[in-house]
Scaffold this motif. Structure first.
Motif, PDB file in Angstrom:
ATOM      1  N   UNK A 268      -3.289  -1.342  -3.061  1.00  0.00           N
ATOM      2  CA  UNK A 268      -4.555  -1.539  -3.758  1.00  0.00           C
ATOM      3  C   UNK A 268      -5.549  -0.431  -3.429  1.00  0.00           C
ATOM      4  N   UNK A 269      -5.602   0.007  -2.176  1.00  0.00           N
ATOM      5  CA  UNK A 269      -6.575   1.029  -1.802  1.00  0.00           C
ATOM      6  C   UNK A 269      -6.300   2.343  -2.520  1.00  0.00           C
ATOM      7  N   UNK A 270      -5.024   2.668  -2.670  1.00  0.00           N
ATOM      8  CA  UNK A 270      -4.676   3.888  -3.404  1.00  0.00           C
ATOM      9  C   UNK A 270      -5.129   3.804  -4.851  1.00  0.00           C
ATOM     10  N   UNK A 271      -4.931   2.638  -5.472  1.00  0.00           N
ATOM     11  CA  UNK A 271      -5.357   2.463  -6.863  1.00  0.00           C
ATOM     12  C   UNK A 271      -6.885   2.498  -6.976  1.00  0.00           C
TER      13      UNK A 271
ATOM     14  N   UNK B  29     -10.386  -7.409  -5.158  1.00  0.00           N
ATOM     15  CA  UNK B  29     -10.709  -8.835  -5.139  1.00  0.00           C
ATOM     16  C   UNK B  29      -9.629  -9.560  -4.341  1.00  0.00           C
ATOM     17  N   UNK B  30      -9.824  -9.729  -3.037  1.00  0.00           N
ATOM     18  CA  UNK B  30      -8.835 -10.437  -2.218  1.00  0.00           C
ATOM     19  C   UNK B  30      -8.930 -11.940  -2.425  1.00  0.00           C
ATOM     20  N   UNK B  31      -7.922 -12.677  -2.017  1.00  0.00           N
ATOM     21  CA  UNK B  31      -7.975 -14.136  -2.192  1.00  0.00           C
ATOM     22  C   UNK B  31      -9.086 -14.756  -1.361  1.00  0.00           C
TER      23      UNK B  31
ATOM     24  N   UNK C 236      -4.682  -7.175  -6.872  1.00  0.00           N
ATOM     25  CA  UNK C 236      -3.316  -6.748  -6.603  1.00  0.00           C
ATOM     26  C   UNK C 236      -2.486  -7.946  -6.144  1.00  0.00           C
ATOM     27  N   UNK C 237      -1.345  -8.224  -6.792  1.00  0.00           N
ATOM     28  CA  UNK C 237      -0.560  -9.408  -6.409  1.00  0.00           C
ATOM     29  C   UNK C 237      -0.029  -9.337  -4.986  1.00  0.00           C
ATOM     30  N   UNK C 238       0.289  -8.134  -4.510  1.00  0.00           N
ATOM     31  CA  UNK C 238       0.752  -8.019  -3.131  1.00  0.00           C
ATOM     32  C   UNK C 238      -0.343  -8.416  -2.152  1.00  0.00           C
ATOM     33  N   UNK C 239      -1.585  -8.059  -2.481  1.00  0.00           N
ATOM     34  CA  UNK C 239      -2.707  -8.438  -1.627  1.00  0.00           C
ATOM     35  C   UNK C 239      -2.873  -9.945  -1.582  1.00  0.00           C
TER      36      UNK C 239
END
Length: 455
Positions: A411-414, A428-430, A400-403
């Motif tokens: 992202x959690x909702x998706x 997949x966080x940075x 997720x780009x916001x993450x």
């Protein structure tokens, strides 16, 4: 290996145009000599000084003689380049070896070599070679590296010829060049068992006919070359002719690696961006699955599959798998953002691809689907949920780009929506290592994330 002579080499003089080009190679010193010689000759004519006239003619003739000498000898040097290896991972080094051969009967003067390389590979290499004897050879080398994947041309090689007095400097380019392919970084992945996945060659339950066509039955008629130990005597007595048992071989399970390349699904650029992380992850999965014996294809959101040796873009076994791996890595080296806004084309490609044992189809199958997804809106999340029904096991890595930008993320909702559809979905966080996420995907129950809770 690439080799050649300088451009324009054809033996003999190049005519007036070539000579004018050679005159343009006069250095500042050479132009000063020529100007001083002309000035001295004019002064000698006006003043009637014979000695000064001879000095002026000498000063003017010296650079012209050097021009003629270099003009006649510039075609007698051959060059070659060797690039090892021609495909490297991002951040790794490749070695470039240059070789110059003096093919004339006269020694060369001072030679300056310069190879053209893109700026991302490092500074432009320059070398100075002293006198090369007739038939002699000189070799030099340099190294290139890039943190950015892509295909980069090397060359053409430029050769600068100079005279001993430094009055003329001619630059000639060789006609050949090489291409360095920088593929994404890959990570060795642990061998894990993904939920719903069959082993690459099956567990003995999925079999296909070998040495037989679609019309073969058990048993079949003896064919020349069949092993007599395979003779089925009961059937031979029944049919009155020699019958043999069919052979069986494992069926290669199929896997599709889906890479989301939508420009609207990712933010940022550079080696540390989310998109580059997804490309590297896809490359790691492709190589890992091929090593595990899977028949693999690489698919993007545009619906285009990197062609393998088999149908529908799937790779075959043996040498074909190695060739397919090279094709997929070359494709990942240059893949960029697409202009698409949805995953509908990828859904159609997954639905129509494969078929048969171990494949995908409207009724599902035991195939494996690995997806690297960017930002998903409601419509694309529903499309991904529908895509899950086309495979036996499905793992999604959500970037997720916001993450990645440190903003509030959905992202959690998706992830919950994907898990409800049966995906093994992980964020997949940075900064996370893909190998760790891959291990978590292997330990997660069906339709769960790394925490193990049901979606």
């Amino acid at each position: 290996m690439s080799a050649g002579a300088p451009r324009g080499a054809g033996g003999g003089s190049q005519g007036g145009a070539g000579l004018r080009a050679s005159l343009s190679g006069l250095t500042t010193r050479g132009r000063s000599f020529l100007a001083a010689g002309v000035a001295a000759a004019l002064c000698a004519y006006v003043l009637g000084q014979g000695e000064l006239l001879r000095v002026g003619l000498l000063l003017a003739a010296l650079p012209l003689i050097c021009v003629l000498a270099l003009h006649r000898t510039r075609h007698r040097v051959a060059g070659s380049r060797r690039l090892t290896p021609m495909r490297v991972a991002a951040g790794a080094e490749a070695r470039v070896q240059l070789r110059m051969d003096n093919t004339s009967r006269m020694p060369t003067g001072l030679l300056m070599l310069q190879d053209r390389v893109p700026y991302v590979l490092g500074p432009r290499p320059r070398f100075v070679l002293d006198r090369v004897e007739p038939g002699g050879r000189r070799e030099v080398s340099y190294r290139v590296r890039s943190d950015l994947r892509g295909r980069y041309p090397l060359g053409p090689l430029q050769l600068r010829l100079t005279d001993p007095f430094g009055l003329v400097e001619l630059t000639r380019s060789f006609s050949t060049y090489d291409t360095l392919t920088v593929v994404p970084r890959t990570e060795a992945l642990p061998a894990v068992r993904l939920t719903g996945e069959t082993a690459g060659y099956g567990d003995g339950s999925r079999r296909s006919l070998a040495l037989a066509g679609d019309d073969d039955v058990i048993p079949r008629t003896y064919r020349r070359g069949d092993d007599l130990r395979r003779v089925h005597w009961r059937s031979t007595a029944r049919y009155g002719e020699l019958m043999v048992r069919r052979e069986e071989q494992p069926q290669r399970s199929k896997a599709t690696v889906l890479l989301d390349t939508r420009g609207t699904a990712f933010e940022g650029a550079g080696p540390d961006s989310a998109f580059e992380w997804a490309v590297s992850g896809a490359a790691s999965v492709v190589l890992h699955l091929l090593e595990q014996g899977f028949s693999v294809r690489l698919l993007t959101d545009t619906g285009n599959a990197v062609p393998g040796a088999g149908g529908k873009g799937f790779s075959s076994g043996g040498q074909e798998s190695a060739e397919a791996a090279g094709l997929m890595m070359d494709a990942l080296a240059v893949v960029g953002h697409s202009e698409g806004a949805g995953l509908s084309r990828a859904y159609d490609a997954v639905r129509s691809g494969g078929g048969g044992d171990g494949g995908f189809g409207p009724g599902g199958g035991d195939g494996l689907l690995i997806a690297f997804l960017g930002e998903l809106d409601d419509a694309q999340a529903d499309m991904a949920a529908r895509m899950r029904r086309l495979s036996g096991a499905a793992v999604a890595f959500l970037l997720d780009p916001a993450l990645w930008a440190g903003r509030p993320s959905r992202a959690e909702e998706r992830l919950h929506r994907l898990r409800d559809a049966g995906w093994t979905a992980l964020a997949a966080p940075p900064g996370v290592a893909f190998g760790e996420l891959w291990r978590q995907a292997g330990n997660a129950p069906l339709g769960t994330g790394p925490s193990g809770g049901r979606g």
